[in-house]
Write a protein that holds these residues in place. Structure first.
Motif, short mmCIF file in Angstrom:
data_model
loop_
_atom_site.label_atom_id
_atom_site.label_comp_id
_atom_site.label_asym_id
_atom_site.label_seq_id
_atom_site.Cartn_x
_atom_site.Cartn_y
_atom_site.Cartn_z
N LEU A 1 0.83 -1.21 0.00
CA LEU A 1 0.00 0.00 0.00
C LEU A 1 0.87 1.26 0.00
O LEU A 1 0.58 2.22 -0.72
N ILE B 1 -9.78 3.49 6.23
CA ILE B 1 -10.13 3.60 4.81
C ILE B 1 -11.17 4.70 4.61
O ILE B 1 -11.07 5.52 3.70
N ARG C 1 -11.83 4.13 -2.28
CA ARG C 1 -12.16 3.61 -0.94
C ARG C 1 -12.97 2.33 -1.05
O ARG C 1 -12.75 1.39 -0.28
N LYS D 1 -12.87 0.06 -3.44
CA LYS D 1 -11.99 -1.04 -3.83
C LYS D 1 -11.13 -1.51 -2.66
O LYS D 1 -10.93 -2.71 -2.45
N LEU D 2 -10.63 -0.57 -1.88
CA LEU D 2 -9.81 -0.94 -0.72
C LEU D 2 -10.66 -1.63 0.35
O LEU D 2 -10.22 -2.59 0.98
N LEU E 1 -2.11 4.87 4.93
CA LEU E 1 -2.16 3.57 4.26
C LEU E 1 -1.31 2.53 4.97
O LEU E 1 -1.68 1.36 5.04
#
Length: 166
Positions: free
Chosen positions: A21, A141, A151, A153-154, A38
């Motif tokens: 990340l 996140i 956000r 996708k994470l 991150l």
């Protein structure tokens, strides 16, 4: 327990999630605050990832995980799950579990180890740690200064790596 947690923090959490990340953020031109955010998110997700791996190492289906069930017991790996089990089990159960570490376990012995870890609450404690680390990561996140799709996708990645079967 502290030793197992240190191994996770310095090894697995760092190279599995946090560093990738960070590298992605740096390559994408993010500033130092976002990189730090991150990294913190990655450390929590890496912790959850490894704790899930520890559970799969004892309870996982070899056809799905690709490794023998009970492998962590056979190798004597001192995981958070094992540490929790040794700390929580009563004297006789803890002694039985300790005797199985680092030995070739039979299916009956694996079933006994699983029962000890479940009955004493070690499995549940590790699941709770996973959920706590995931919640912490999801909070991080949500606070990221990035787009909603990024956000999302994470967040999806976070759920995928913490609730995996392999």
């Amino acid at each position: 327990l502290a030793a197992a947690e240190r191994v996770i923090a310095y090894k697995t959490a760092g190279y599995t999630v946090a560093r990738p990340l960070e590298l992605g953020a740096v390559l994408g031109g993010a500033g130092a605050p976002a990189v730090a955010q991150l990294r913190a998110i990655g450390l929590q997700l890496g912790l959850a990832f490894q704790l899930r791996d520890d559970l799969l190492g004892v309870y996982g289906d070899p056809a799905v995980t690709g490794k023998p069930s009970g492998d962590d017991l056979i190798t004597g790996k001192r995981t958070v799950l094992i540490a929790e089990g040794l700390a929580r089990a009563d004297g006789g159960a803890a002694a039985r579990l300790r005797a199985l570490l680092g030995t070739e376990v039979s299916p009956a012995e694996l079933a006994d180890a699983r029962a000890i870890l479940t009955d004493c609450g070690a499995q549940g404690a590790v699941e709770a740690r996973i959920e706590s680390a995931l919640a912490s990561a999801l909070g991080g996140i949500d606070a990221l200064p990035t787009s909603a799709p990024a956000r999302a996708k994470l967040t999806a990645l976070a759920h995928r790596i913490t609730h995996r079967a392999a």
